[in-house]
Design an enzyme around this catalytic site. Sequence first.
Site: not given
Length: 276
Positions: A75, A77
Site C-alpha cells: 500500500d 498512504d
Amino acid sequence: MNLVVQGQKVETRALKDLATLTASEGVGRLGNNAFRLLKAQPSDELATYCEARQLDYAFVPEERRLKDFRLFVTDMDSTLINIECIDEIADMQGLKSEVAAITEAAMRGELDFRESLTRRVALLEGLPEEALARVFNERLQLNPGAEALIAGLKQAGIVTVLVSGGFTYFTERLQKQLGFDYAVANQLDIRNGKLTGKVKGDVVDGEAKRHTLQLVRKLHGFAPETVIAAGDGANDLPMLTEAGVGIAYHAKPVVREKATYALNHSGLDGILNLFA
C-alpha cells in the site's frame, strides 16, 4: 521457530529477559536493533513485555529467508509514505478535518472504501491541479526504512508492486523514484487544470488490490506462498490475507489482528529483518 525482535532501541537487558522468557537457545544479531532468538518458545508474557518496551516481535520459521519470496506488494498512504495524500490535498481546500475523519473511518473498516473515496474526492471539486504538486513536494515523505526495504527486495530479485486507493499522480512519481516494477492507483479527473471531484474508471479498493496481487503473481508464475504484502488499513486486508505473508505496518487494530506479522515500532526495513 525463531523469534525476531526489533525496534528503535533494543536493550541488552531486554534481550536477556526475552531469551529466558522464551527458553531461547541463543541470540544472533540481524542488524541495528534487530535480533534473532534461536528456537524460541511461545510465552503468555511475551506480548506485554515487548509492548511495554516498544519492541516488535515475530515467530518466524527457522528456514524462512528472503530468497524464498518472489513478489512484494505494498500500500502507499500511511504505509510506504507518512501521509494520507487525499487528506493533505483537502487541506488545500480548508477541508482536511472533514476528509480525514472519513479516511480514518474507512481505514478502521467502518465505512465502505468506495463510498468513502467518492465522498472525499467530491469535496476536492474545483481545486487547482497544482495542489497535487504541492502535496508531493512539500508534505509527502517516505516512511523510515522505505528506501532500504525496496533496495533490499530488488537486490534479492523480488518483483515489487505499489498498489493504492490513492492517486496515480503520487504512485507514478514514487514508482520512478524507488524503482517499483508496477504501480496501480485511482486516477483523478482533471479538466481545465482543476479537479472535477471525480475519479476516472473503476475505483481501486480492497478487492482491486487483491486482484492486482493475483494478476501479477499469475503473470510471473509465482506460488501464493512466495508473496509478501504490506498495508495499514482495512482496505488492505484482502491483499494481506491473499499473500503468503501479510505485514501490518503501524496499522489499525483490525489489520494487526489478521496479518501474519505486525510492525508497530520498527521501520519498513524491519520486513527485511524478519527474513534475514
